[in-house]
Write an enzyme that holds these catalytic residues in place. Structure first.
Site, PDB file in Angstrom:
ATOM      1  CG  MET A   1      15.580 -12.601   9.843  1.00  0.00           C
ATOM      2  SD  MET A   1      16.176 -12.482   8.159  1.00  0.00           S
ATOM      3  CE  MET A   1      14.635 -12.170   7.280  1.00  0.00           C
TER       4      MET A   1
ATOM      5  CB  SER B   1      16.927 -12.092  15.391  1.00  0.00           C
ATOM      6  OG  SER B   1      16.847 -11.251  14.246  1.00  0.00           O
ATOM      7  CG  ASP B   2      10.202 -11.586  15.940  1.00  0.00           C
ATOM      8  OD1 ASP B   2       9.949 -11.294  14.753  1.00  0.00           O
ATOM      9  OD2 ASP B   2       9.318 -11.888  16.761  1.00  0.00           O
ATOM     10  CD1 TRP B   3      11.250  -9.120   9.406  1.00  0.00           C
ATOM     11  CD2 TRP B   3      11.559 -10.913  10.672  1.00  0.00           C
ATOM     12  NE1 TRP B   3      11.367 -10.212   8.566  1.00  0.00           N
ATOM     13  CE2 TRP B   3      11.559 -11.334   9.322  1.00  0.00           C
ATOM     14  CE3 TRP B   3      11.761 -11.891  11.648  1.00  0.00           C
ATOM     15  CZ2 TRP B   3      11.725 -12.649   8.915  1.00  0.00           C
ATOM     16  CZ3 TRP B   3      11.933 -13.214  11.249  1.00  0.00           C
ATOM     17  CH2 TRP B   3      11.915 -13.579   9.904  1.00  0.00           C
ATOM     18  CD1 TRP B   4      15.315  -3.886  11.541  1.00  0.00           C
ATOM     19  CD2 TRP B   4      13.311  -4.560  10.831  1.00  0.00           C
ATOM     20  NE1 TRP B   4      15.333  -3.877  10.170  1.00  0.00           N
ATOM     21  CE2 TRP B   4      14.110  -4.271   9.703  1.00  0.00           C
ATOM     22  CE3 TRP B   4      12.007  -4.990  10.626  1.00  0.00           C
ATOM     23  CZ2 TRP B   4      13.653  -4.412   8.404  1.00  0.00           C
ATOM     24  CZ3 TRP B   4      11.547  -5.132   9.330  1.00  0.00           C
ATOM     25  CH2 TRP B   4      12.364  -4.849   8.241  1.00  0.00           C
TER      26      TRP B   4
END
EC number: 3.2.1.21
Length: 830
Positions: free
Chosen positions: A788, A768-771
């Protein structure tokens, strides 16, 4: 198993010759400059003012002479040893030209003062040009160079006039600064820039403009102005962009770049502009497949709106194309290559002889386009099907250029069942082919491919079906209504959605897992009876992956499905981190223009040109070399995965991250980026194409719904990713934040499993993209392997207790990650 991906911690040892570091080495910096030269585009050169003759006196104007932008902000930024601006680049050639010094000092001092105030490069207001300096400069020189620079970045979109409401974004300080500077939006010149340009034009007989930008901007102000002689689209050229521009201006390098986007006369001419900032919560892709030149070359009345067409670019020399040929080529019987119909030939092979008939060595780009029958589906007037760049041709030298186009690559997707529902197909009728040097400058070839019946190339099933898109554009410029349905949440919601995501994310950043250290000597000790099975034994084929995973507890599996803490030089977290069974903490690094290390670490790397410039090289070899060099720097700095390339489509000039992306055309973007992936993975570094998919807007990027037809999604917005996956088997794929047709991409089984894995055969790890805002257990079910920058171990375990997840779901996700790390995905080497 062929090789390990580089994930095991080793000291930061130099990888260069004689114990020297390759990171930010002179070799890599020179490659960055070479790539920048290869992709800068000469848009205008009236009276052959360029290249500047030896002995010419020049005067420099515009804050962009010193306010040089090497690349955009956010993940695409790079910490570098230095940046060479345009003045510093020209100053390397004082034996060739003389530079007026008073304007230099004026802009140098002004820009330095603005930087000291903390204003970002490219966001500085154009100062008023003192009349005494202008008069003195005009007395000194008759040639002026004007530099215009622009900056954009992650988390915010470009300024546009007429939008008065507050737009949801993450970089409000930069947006506010832009509001102060850009009177008409940053697509157009500011009033201060217009005044400066007018003053310069009135005092110099030869005016050259250098555009230091990351995306499409207004070109009308110079295209039809006879007082502006020459224009170089220098883009954002990385660490040595100023030197690269200087080399082209002075004729040290002959420009060979071609536009990867269409430059229209006005921002309003792009069909995406009207609805781009209409609402923070959604964007309707009503132009459908008619993006970029597909729109301008097809829709009635749109052609005359173009200033510079897709594929356009001038040279200092002249090329003659002759002896055009096209013929069918069948590599094997249709049934042997899996075609669905024996009438489907493998490819058309087009060729042409390119001769340099000028006086200067140069390169030319040959472009192959095709035109499919309109049929029931409707098609663009032309579509890029192949391209090739010549070698450096000496005056009088010729090269035969050959390009192959596979027939199945001309297939269209029928989402509504007008011919055959959910099928890639070739409609009956005539297919025509064109060879030339831009989408406008082509010759119709004398070969026609004719089908007497429709041919199904691939039958799939409907996925990512729109739920709220009311209509889409047709080839005649009218619209058809689309069926409306309710968004479906595939998986039961067992946890309440947070009311305040901002506070949740900030809390999670502080909640990242702790490092679990292990004595490094244990990694090299022989196993004893009763010891847990080690990951190295999987790679050595002593233990099966299934047996290795079976020994792990639910807690261990859940932990492995989340991002891990930074170690060493990293600031984007890691994968793995289970030392008791030999799973290392493999670190990741951004970004698309080079390995990004935080400034406080004290390690500098090479800033390569922005991706838009790399696309404009139309040269896969140079992208491969940049990939190799960047992969070497990642390897030397002990990273296992490089979060690049970014291959979203230039749908709108307003997208703040277009500098990270390649083109409006998915074929060009896919081929150039695939070459970069091949270079990266030749170092056993995991390449990570992103942002999968439809990440075409930064405003409210974690809450905006990209509403598009399934046909547009497949033909335009997924195609570059598909090319990369099928040609280069990237080790990983990074998702995006936004919603697609009512469902978060990280929770979309259609996207992650149905298309990426089942249809394309992807075998790497999905992160995943971060948060992002997706729920971790839903992401696991959809096919996302690692959340992530950190996961939610407790949520996954609770989901198992509540029967929303099964242990086998965790095992499946971990098996995909493990295959990537042990390199059973066969990272391709050069």
């Amino acid at each position: 198993m062929e090789k390990w991906a580089r994930i095991k911690y080793t000291p930061n040892l130099p990888l260069g010759e004689n114990g020297e570091r390759v990171t930010a080495s002179q070799k890599h910096i020179e490659l960055s400059c070479e790539a920048a030269c290869e992709g800068m585009v000469l848009l205008k050169n009236d009276r052959n003012v360029l290249p500047i003759r030896k002995g010419t006196r020049v005067a420099l104007f515009g804050k962009g002479v010193f306010d040089y932008v090497k690349g955009g902000g956010g993940s695409g930024d790079v910490t570098v040893p230095y940046i060479r601006n345009l003045y510093e680049g020209l100053s390397q050639y004082t034996s060739d030209i003389s530079i007026y010094d008073k304007s230099v000092r004026f802009y140098q001092e002004y820009v330095a003062d603005q930087y000291r105030l903390g204003i970002a490069p490219g966001m500085i207001k154009e100062p008023a040009l003192p009349e005494d300096i202008l008069a003195d400069a005009a007395a000194y020189a008759d040639t002026a160079i004007i530099a215009i620079s622009r900056f954009s970045g992650e988390g915010w979109d470009r300024k546009v006039a007429g939008v008065d409401r507050e737009i949801k974004c993450e970089a409000k300080d930069l947006v506010e600064q832009g509001n102060k500077i850009f009177d008409h939006g940053d697509f157009y010149l500011t009033n201060a820039e217009k005044k400066m340009v007018k003053m310069v034009k009135e005092n110099f007989s030869s005016v050259i403009v250098v555009m230091n930008v990351g995306g499409v901007v207004d070109t009308t102000w110079f295209k039809k102005d006879d007082q502006i002689s020459s224009v170089l689209m220098a883009w954002q050229g990385g660490i040595e962009g100023g030197l690269a521009a200087a080399r082209i201006l002075l004729g040290k390098v002959n420009p060979s770049g071609k536009l990867s986007d269409t430059f229209a006369a006005r921002l309003e001419d792009y069909p995406s502009t009207e609805g781009f900032h209409e609402d923070d919560d959604y964007v309707d892709y009503t132009e459908d497949i008619y993006v970029g030149y597909r729109y301008f070359e097809t829709i009635p009345g749109a052609k005359e709106k173009v200033n510079y067409p897709f594929g356009y670019g001038l040279s200092y020399t002249t090329f003659l194309l002759e002896d055009y040929k096209a013929e069918p080529f069948v590599a094997s019987a249709a049934d042997e290559v899996g075609k669905s119909d024996s009438d489907l030939a493998d490819a058309i092979v087009a060729s042409v002889t390119v001769t340099n008939i000028g006086k200067i060595p140069g390169k030319e780009v040959v472009q192959l386009y095709y035109s499919a029958p309109q049929g029931k589906l409707g098609k663009p007037a032309k579509v890029l099907g192949g391209y090739a760049k010549t070698r450096l041709l000496q005056p009088g030298e010729s090269q035969r250029v050959t390009i192959a186009l596979y027939m199945e690559d001309m297939a269209s997707y029928d989402d509504l069942g007008k011919v055959k529902k959910a099928a890639w197909l070739l409609e009956k009728g005539e297919y025509h082919f064109f060879l030339g040097t831009s989408v406008r400058d082509t010759r119709l070839l004398d070969y026609t491919y004719e089908l007497s019946k429709n041919i199904i190339v691939e039958q799939v099933s409907n996925k990512l079906v729109p739920t709220s898109l009311p209509k889409r554009m047709l080839a005649d410029g009218t619209y058809e209504e689309l069926p409306q349905t309710e968004p479906v949440d595939t998986y039961a919601t067992i946890f309440p959605r947070p009311k305040n995501w901002k506070e949740t994310i900030e809390h999670d950043v502080l909640k990242t897992p702790v490092v679990r250290p292990q004595d490094r000597f244990q990694l090299f000790l022989p196993p004893k009876e009763g010891d847990p099975k080690k990951f190295i034994e999987v790679a050595e084929c002593k233990v099966t992956l299934e047996d290795f995973i079976a020994q792990l507890s639910n807690e261990q599996l859940a932990s492995l499905l989340g991002g891990q803490p930074n170690v060493g030089m990293a600031n984007t977290f890691g994968y793995g981190n289970l030392p008791e069974v030999g799973v290392p903490n493999a670190q990741t690094c951004d970004g698309p223009a080079g390995v990004r290390i935080a400034p406080e670490v004290g390690v500098v790397t090479t800033a390569f040109p922005c991706s838009t410039l790399l696309a404009c090289t139309w040269n896969e070899d140079i992208c491969y070399e940049v990939g190799v060099a960047g992969g070497e720097e990642a390897k030397e700095c002990n990273f296992g995965a490089w979060l690049t390339p970014a291959v979203n489509i230039h749908r709108s000039p307003l997208c703040g991250r277009n500098f990270e992306y390649y083109s409006e055309d998915p074929f060009l973007a896919g081929k150039q980026a695939a070459a970069m992936v091949r270079g990266i993975q030749s170092n056993n570094i995991i390449a990570t194409p992103k942002h999968f998919a439809l990440n075409n807007k930064e405003s409210n990027r974690k809450g905006s719904d990209s509403r598009a037809s399934e046909r547009a999604i497949r033909e335009i917005y997924l195609k570059a990713f598909e090319i990369i996956v099928k040609e280069q088997s990237p080790g990983a794929s990074c998702l995006q934040y936004n919603i697609v047709n009512g469902q978060r991409s990280s929770e979309s089984h259609d996207l992650l499993t149905g298309i990426l894995r089942d249809e394309w055969g992807f075998e790497g790890v999905v992160v995943s993209d971060w948060w992002g805002f997706g729920e971790h257990y839903k992401e696991v079910l959809a096919g996302n392997d690692i959340k992530m920058g950190c996961g939610y171990t407790e949520q996954l375990l609770e989901a198992i207790d509540k029967k929303a997840l099964k242990r086998k779901d965790l095992e499946k996700r971990q098996s995909e990650s493990s295959r990537c790390f042990s390199n059973s995905t066969k990272l391709k080497a050069a």
